[in-house]
Every structure is written in structure tokens, then in C-alpha cells.
Design a protein around this motif. Structure first.
Motif, short mmCIF file in Angstrom:
data_model
loop_
_atom_site.label_atom_id
_atom_site.label_comp_id
_atom_site.label_asym_id
_atom_site.label_seq_id
_atom_site.Cartn_x
_atom_site.Cartn_y
_atom_site.Cartn_z
N VAL A 178 -2.76 4.43 -10.80
CA VAL A 178 -2.51 3.19 -10.06
C VAL A 178 -3.79 2.53 -9.55
O VAL A 178 -4.64 3.19 -8.96
CB VAL A 178 -1.51 3.43 -8.89
CG1 VAL A 178 -1.98 4.54 -7.98
CG2 VAL A 178 -1.27 2.16 -8.09
N SER A 179 -3.91 1.25 -9.85
CA SER A 179 -4.96 0.43 -9.27
C SER A 179 -4.34 -0.46 -8.21
O SER A 179 -3.14 -0.73 -8.25
CB SER A 179 -5.63 -0.45 -10.33
OG SER A 179 -6.44 0.33 -11.18
N TYR A 180 -5.16 -0.91 -7.29
CA TYR A 180 -4.63 -1.75 -6.22
C TYR A 180 -5.66 -2.80 -5.84
O TYR A 180 -6.84 -2.51 -5.73
CB TYR A 180 -4.27 -0.91 -5.00
CG TYR A 180 -4.00 -1.74 -3.77
CD1 TYR A 180 -2.84 -2.50 -3.69
CD2 TYR A 180 -4.91 -1.81 -2.73
CE1 TYR A 180 -2.60 -3.30 -2.58
CE2 TYR A 180 -4.67 -2.60 -1.61
CZ TYR A 180 -3.52 -3.34 -1.55
OH TYR A 180 -3.28 -4.13 -0.47
N GLU A 198 -9.06 4.82 4.70
CA GLU A 198 -7.95 4.86 3.75
C GLU A 198 -7.96 6.04 2.79
O GLU A 198 -7.24 6.03 1.79
CB GLU A 198 -7.89 3.54 2.99
CG GLU A 198 -7.46 2.41 3.91
CD GLU A 198 -7.57 1.06 3.26
OE1 GLU A 198 -7.15 0.93 2.12
OE2 GLU A 198 -8.10 0.14 3.90
N ASN A 247 0.19 7.34 -6.00
CA ASN A 247 -0.91 8.30 -5.97
C ASN A 247 -0.41 9.71 -5.76
O ASN A 247 -0.83 10.65 -6.43
CB ASN A 247 -1.87 7.96 -4.82
CG ASN A 247 -3.11 7.27 -5.32
OD1 ASN A 247 -3.60 7.58 -6.41
ND2 ASN A 247 -3.63 6.35 -4.55
N ALA A 248 0.52 9.84 -4.82
CA ALA A 248 1.05 11.17 -4.50
C ALA A 248 1.83 11.74 -5.67
O ALA A 248 1.88 12.96 -5.84
CB ALA A 248 1.93 11.08 -3.27
N TYR A 291 -6.73 8.78 3.52
CA TYR A 291 -5.50 9.53 3.80
C TYR A 291 -4.48 9.41 2.67
O TYR A 291 -3.60 10.25 2.51
CB TYR A 291 -4.88 9.07 5.12
CG TYR A 291 -4.25 7.70 5.03
CD1 TYR A 291 -2.92 7.56 4.68
CD2 TYR A 291 -4.99 6.54 5.28
CE1 TYR A 291 -2.33 6.30 4.57
CE2 TYR A 291 -4.43 5.29 5.18
CZ TYR A 291 -3.10 5.17 4.82
OH TYR A 291 -2.53 3.94 4.70
N GLN A 292 -4.57 8.32 1.88
CA GLN A 292 -3.56 8.09 0.86
C GLN A 292 -3.65 9.05 -0.32
O GLN A 292 -2.72 9.13 -1.12
CB GLN A 292 -3.65 6.65 0.35
CG GLN A 292 -4.94 6.34 -0.38
CD GLN A 292 -5.00 4.87 -0.77
OE1 GLN A 292 -4.21 4.39 -1.55
NE2 GLN A 292 -5.94 4.15 -0.18
N PHE A 293 -4.75 9.79 -0.41
CA PHE A 293 -4.87 10.72 -1.54
C PHE A 293 -4.40 12.12 -1.10
O PHE A 293 -4.84 12.62 -0.07
CB PHE A 293 -6.31 10.78 -2.04
CG PHE A 293 -6.80 9.46 -2.56
CD1 PHE A 293 -6.43 9.03 -3.83
CD2 PHE A 293 -7.60 8.64 -1.78
CE1 PHE A 293 -6.85 7.80 -4.30
CE2 PHE A 293 -8.03 7.40 -2.25
CZ PHE A 293 -7.66 6.99 -3.51
N PRO A 294 -3.52 12.73 -1.88
CA PRO A 294 -2.97 14.03 -1.49
C PRO A 294 -4.04 15.14 -1.47
O PRO A 294 -5.10 15.00 -2.10
CB PRO A 294 -1.93 14.33 -2.57
CG PRO A 294 -1.67 13.04 -3.26
CD PRO A 294 -2.90 12.22 -3.12
N GLY A 314 -9.98 -0.58 -1.12
CA GLY A 314 -9.75 -0.04 0.20
C GLY A 314 -11.02 0.49 0.82
O GLY A 314 -12.06 0.58 0.16
N LYS A 331 0.83 -1.21 0.00
CA LYS A 331 0.00 0.00 0.00
C LYS A 331 0.86 1.26 0.00
O LYS A 331 0.48 2.27 -0.58
CB LYS A 331 -0.91 0.00 1.22
CG LYS A 331 -2.28 -0.48 0.85
CD LYS A 331 -3.33 -0.08 1.82
CE LYS A 331 -4.66 -0.48 1.23
NZ LYS A 331 -5.62 -0.85 2.23
N ILE A 380 0.41 4.47 -2.29
CA ILE A 380 0.31 5.83 -1.79
C ILE A 380 1.33 6.74 -2.49
O ILE A 380 1.00 7.85 -2.91
CB ILE A 380 0.51 5.85 -0.25
CG1 ILE A 380 -0.68 5.17 0.42
CG2 ILE A 380 0.68 7.27 0.27
CD1 ILE A 380 -0.48 4.84 1.89
N ILE A 401 -8.72 1.53 -6.68
CA ILE A 401 -7.92 1.11 -5.53
C ILE A 401 -8.82 0.41 -4.55
O ILE A 401 -9.87 0.94 -4.17
CB ILE A 401 -7.22 2.32 -4.89
CG1 ILE A 401 -6.10 2.79 -5.83
CG2 ILE A 401 -6.68 2.00 -3.51
CD1 ILE A 401 -5.41 4.03 -5.40
#
Lengths: 385, 197
Positions: free
Chosen positions: A347-349, B68, A341-342, B70-73, B63, A334, A338, B61
Motif C-alpha cells: 500500500v502507498s499513501y 507515524e 499495512n497490518a 505506529y502504523q507498522f506492525p 507521513g 489513514k 494502517i 506512504i
């Protein structure tokens, strides 16, 4: 039972008949040394189409090799990823052109510590330079040129194969349209390093190892190497999976024998795994490749960390983890998502629910294979346009 | 195509970047890509839905939105869409804050607990309502924090969240909701769709 020396002779003979290129371009390694004119062994499956839009590069894991599918011509066993790659499989070799190269440092035809050092006319042994995942990946670049592939449809790999893939995407951002890192990590954790150290120490504690010079006696530190493999196998299974598979079942006996023979099935399994491994893998290769894994820390290579590593990615990613994998956990996978993404990457997960542990990516896990197939097919549709 | 998706699509300008939170099998994302050339990403909990999205070539994604996001800016999407899920979170206020952090604007739709059929069910039959938009019974409903259009409207005002548009949906009829018609629309809308942020 053939003698080990005889076995090695047989292996070497077979290895002469596999596909190899000679990489003439000098490769400056991270350790500072340079290698050139070195062999890189590879295998391909399926056919490259006229548009050259169906090529998939697979990176193999620690103890894998280039023989992904079909029958491994050296061991006569199934290729290591027959569950996923082959005619009609998730990565269908009737449709796609699948390529896999043996890592440098390995022992299936690419330059490794068991090869002859031209300067001494002896096998390298510990004179072989310490390599990194980046070196391993850069060594493979020439292969794509050799095969005439400008851009891959997809690149994929599990475990150490996934690490190579992340490095590949960071180092060569335009080389693949899509990427599937599976059950991997962007840097080796303390636990990962500790387990690798255990494997290395097992090999080095074997007196036959002789500071890596066992080749002079045409032998292998097979006891140490077998223990190293056992460590690996424990880490590839989950606690629950192991309990379900073996429990406290005894190995072909009614009761305890009050000895140190393999009373339990799990012991017998590990011993078997250890034994069969020494027949196909070189002990020094394990030292070098596990070291490369331990040194792997993608974020360390870039000032801005992992986000910077993935900057300007046009590659479409699918990251896959397995719920019961404690070697390369969902959390570590993960973190890759992240960072991607940042950095604004596509991206797929997917986290596959399974009790089979890290090994899941090699097994017949229907949900995983369906996801793999769906992604590759949809990427091919997009890439064709 | 569900009426709700049409309303959401109408609220979104072409060529924007949208995160669909709880994207299901990806039908809204597919619709937005085809009709409006929108760049979409999805977040989805269910494994089968994730697979379905991947098959369709959609970026998704796997999740849990509750834990979850939080993972996106910050401000990494033009719009974040959350369709009929707000009431199912343990902490909907926290989730809403996260959505507003990630998106420049946020579209939230809610099944309206102020809809007249819901009110009469409770008033006349003394039972928790079961309707098309609220199909579960009290013991197995995923909805933990039911609210009305009026509740969410008031909440946004109290929290100083900018309300850009609110659309009420009843069968095939849609209408804009303002403070002035809030009471009546809160009675006759099955669904409320908020554009905020």
C-alpha cells in the motif's frame, strides 16, 4: 422551463438508449431479499487491448452515474470525472479501457426504486429492497464477465466509489491488479450518518414525497431533494474553500434586500445546485443510496476486523486523501492504510495538500492528478510483464 | 550511487523485506530492488518525493516518521533503514525504539559530529560547523540532536541494543568500527552506519 413530468419523460426516453446488461444470476441481498433478471447500466471509454491488460473499473459516488468522461448523453453536461478521465488525461482513454456501471438503487438505467416492479406494474418506490454497498458491488461482477475481463489493471473510486472499491477488493481479492481508493472510509462515521439523515429527512419532510409514492403523480419532491443536495454540497467544500470562493459576497446586488431571497452568493450557489440536481436525480434513489453508505462498515463483515478484510491481498493499493476533507478525513483514510499495512498488503499513501475539501477528487487538482497518472502508468508497466 | 547507499546495500542480504524511513525520491529503494531483489516500502514526508516514488512504481506512504511509525506492525520488516535523519527528530530515542520494534534489524546512519573537521571548526573558529554532510547553518539546520559515532555507540551499549556492525565512511573509504578503534574512527569518519537490533 419544461414541466417536471415532461422532463422525466425525456429522461426515460434517453435512458432507453444507454448500454445495459441484464443480470440473470439471482443476487441475494444483505437484507435477505433476492433480485434477478435486473438491468445494470454501464458505459465504457477507450478500447480493450488484445492482452486485456488495460481495463480500469471506476466506481461512482453518491450522485454520480456511469458517464465518467466526455459528455453525459442524458444531461448533456460533462461527465462527472472529466478532470481525470479522457483522452490525454491522468487516466488516459487513448491507452486504457475505462468501465463504469450505474449502481443498483440509482436512477441512470440500473435497477432502482423508480423502475417498474413487475409484481405490481408500478414503480417500486419504498417497495424497493434496502441495499448495501456489498450488494451494489456484487451486482457489478457480471459486467466484467460480460466484457470478457478476467483481471482489471486497476479499480478506483472516490467517496462512495472508494467504499465500493474497498468492498470489491475484500469480496473479490483477485479481480484487480491495483486499486486507488480516494477520499473514502471503511465505515461511515456518526457525522457521515448524521449528514445523510439530514438529507433523507429533507426529502421525507416534503409533502410531495408522499411516502415515496410521488411517481403516481408523475412528479418529484423537488424542494426536499434540493435541500438534501444543499446539505451534500456544504459537506463537499471546506470552510476555507467556501470562504475564499464566496466570502460574504452579495449576489448581483449592491446591498442587503432585507428579505429571504438569495442575497449572498453562497445562498445562490446552493439554490442553483439544488435546482439542477432535481432535474437529474430521483429522490428515492437518494434515500436508498445514502442508506447503503450508512450501513457500510467493512470491519463488521469480518471477524478479525479490517485487517482480516484485506488478508491475502495481492492487489497493490494507493490510498489518497485531501488535507481539507472533513467528510472523509485524512485520519479515516489513514486507518485504511494502517489496516492494509497490518495485513501485509502493498500500500502507498498520499495526502494531497489542498483547501478544496472533499470535492477535490473531482476538481483540477494538479498534484492529485499527477499522482493518479504516475501510479496508473507504473502499475500498467508492472501488469504488462 | 552514494557511497552510503553502497554500504547499506552491502549490509542487506538478498530477498529481504526492507522499510526505508525517509526514503526521499526512492533511489535507495530502486537500487535495492534491482541489485538485491529486496522488497521495499518507503515512508516519506515530502509530497514531491512521494510522487516521484509513485512514478517509479515504488510503494511509499506519505507521513512523518516522528509520529507515524505506529502504523507498522511489530517485526513486520527484516530491516528498517533510516538514513541521516535520526538527529532531526524531536525524540530520536523514541524513534529508534520504534524502528527496533518494526524491524528485526535496523540500519541507522548519522552524520558524525565527532569528525575532525567539525571539531576543528568549533575549536579554531568558534563557529558551528558547516560541512558537506552538515550543510546548514545554526539557525536553519533541521538537526536538533547532533551526535557522534561514539555517542550512538555508547547509547546502544547503555540501552542494551545489540550492535551487529558499524561502518565508518570517509569519502570513498569505508572501514569497520569496533570498541577498540572507536576513538580514531570517530575522528576520521564523516558518516557512521550502524547495523543494530
Amino acid at each position: 422551463m419544461p414541466s417536471l413530468a415532461g422532463l422525466f419523460f425525456w429522461m426515460n426516453r434517453k435512458i432507453e438508449n444507454i448500454n445495459k446488461i441484464t443480470v440473470t444470476k439471482p443476487l441475494k441481498l444483505d437484507c435477505g431479499k433476492t433480485i434477478k433478471d435486473f438491468p445494470l447500466a454501464y458505459e465504457t471509454y477507450g478500447k480493450l487491448n488484445n492482452n486485456k491488460d488495460n481495463a480500469i473499473l471506476v466506481f461512482h459516488a453518491l450522485t454520480g452515474d456511469q458517464f465518467v468522461a466526455g459528455t453525459n448523453p442524458v444531461t448533456q453536461k460533462d461527465g462527472w470525472w472529466v478532470t481525470a478521465v479522457g483522452p490525454g488525461k491522468a487516466i488516459d482513454t487513448n491507452k486504457y479501457f475505462v468501465i463504469c456501471a450505474n449502481v443498483i438503487g440509482g436512477c441512470m438505467g440500473s435497477l432502482g426504486p423508480s423502475d417498474i416492479n413487475k409484481e405490481t406494474n408500478q414503480p417500486y418506490g419504498l417497495d424497493f429492497p434496502v441495499i448495501t454497498i456489498k450488494d451494489i458491488v456484487r451486482a457489478q461482477e457480471s459486467l466484467l464477465d460480460h466484457l470478457g475481463i478476467e483481471k482489471l489493471l486497476c479499480a478506483t473510486g472516490g467517496s462512495m466509489g472508494g467504499m465500493q472499491l474497498l468492498q470489491f477488493c475484500a469480496t473479490f481479492p483477485d479481480k484487480t491488479f491495483s486499486a486507488i481508493p480516494i477520499a473514502c472510509s471503511s465505515s461511515h462515521s456518526a457525522q457521515n450518518i448524521a449528514l445523510n439523515e439530514l438529507a433523507r429527512q429533507a426529502i421525507m419532510a416534503d409533502p410531495v414525497w408522499d411516502n415515496g409514492k410521488y411517481f403516481l403523480k408523475n412528479t418529484q419532491p423537488k424542494n426536499g431533494l434540493a435541500v438534501a443536495r444543499m446539505v451534500g454540497h456544504i459537506s463537499y467544500l471546506s470552510e476555507q474553500g467556501m470562504q475564499e470562493k464566496f466570502g460574504r459576497k452579495l449576489q448581483e446586488k449592491a446591498d442587503y434586500e432585507f428579505s429571504f431571497d438569495a442575497d449572498f452568493q453562497v445562498e445562490s450557489y446552493l439554490r442553483h445546485q439544488g435546482r439542477s440536481f432535481v432535474e437529474r436525480f430521483d429522490a428515492n434513489s437518494v434515500l436508498y443510496i445514502t442508506r447503503a453508505m450508512d450501513y457500510f462498515d467493512l470491519s463488521k463483515q469480518y471477524k478479525g476486523g479490517l485487517v482480516e478484510a484485506f488478508k491475502n491481498q495481492s492487489t497493490k493499493f494507493l490510498v489518497v486523501s485531501f488535507s481539507s476533507d472533513w467528510l472523509y478525513t485524512t485520519k479515516e483514510n489513514k486507518d485504511i492504510v494502517i489496516a492494509l499495512n497490518a495485513s501485509g498488503a502493498d500500500v502507498s499513501y498520499s495526502e494531497i495538500e489542498t483547501d478544496k475539501g472533499h470535492d477535490s477528487f473531482l476538481l483540477n487538482e494538479p498534484e492529485f492528478l499527477k499522482t493518479l497518472k504516475g501510479f496508473v502508468e507504473s502499475m500498467h508497466e508492472k501488469f504488462k510483464k | 550511487m552514494k557511497q552510503e547507499f553502497k554500504v547499506i546495500a552491502d549490509l542487506l542480504p538478498n530477498n529481504t523485506r526492507v522499510l526505508d524511513v525517509g526514503c526521499g525520491d526512492g533511489s535507495l529503494m530502486n537500487f535495492l530492488i534491482k541489485e538485491k531483489n529486496i522488497e521495499t516500502r518507503g515512508l516519506e514526508l515530502d509530497q514531491n518525493n512521494v510522487q516521484e516514488c509513485i512514478y517509479k512504481g515504488l510503494t511509499v506512504i506519505q507521513g512523518n516518521a516522528e509520529t507515524e511509525l505506529y502504523q507498522f506492525p511489530d517485526q513486520s520488516f527484516d530491516y528498517v533503514v533510516l538514513s541521516q535523519t535520526l538527529q532531526a527528530f524531536y525524540k530520536p530515542d523514541k524513534v529508534l525504539n520504534e524502528l527496533l520494534r518494526i524491524g528485526k534489524s535496523v540500519i541507522v546512519s548519522i552524520p558524525n559530529f565527532g569528525y575532525w573537521k567539525v571539531r576543528t571548526s568549533l575549536l579554531f573558529f568558534g563557529k558551528m560547523p558547516v560541512t558537506k554532510t552538515l550543510p546548514n547553518t545554526w539557525f536553519n539546520t533541521p538537526n536538533l540532536h547532533m551526535c557522534t559515532i561514539k555517542d550512538l555507540y555508547n547509547y546502544c551499549e547503555n540501552q542494551n541494543i545489540n550492535i551487529k556492525k558499524v561502518v565508518g565512511v570517509n569519502e570513498n573509504n569505508t572501514s569497520f568500527i569496533k570498541r577498540s578503534n572507536l576513538e580514531i574512527k570517530n575522528l576520521f569518519s564523516k558518516l557512521g552506519i550502524f547495523l543494530i537490533g
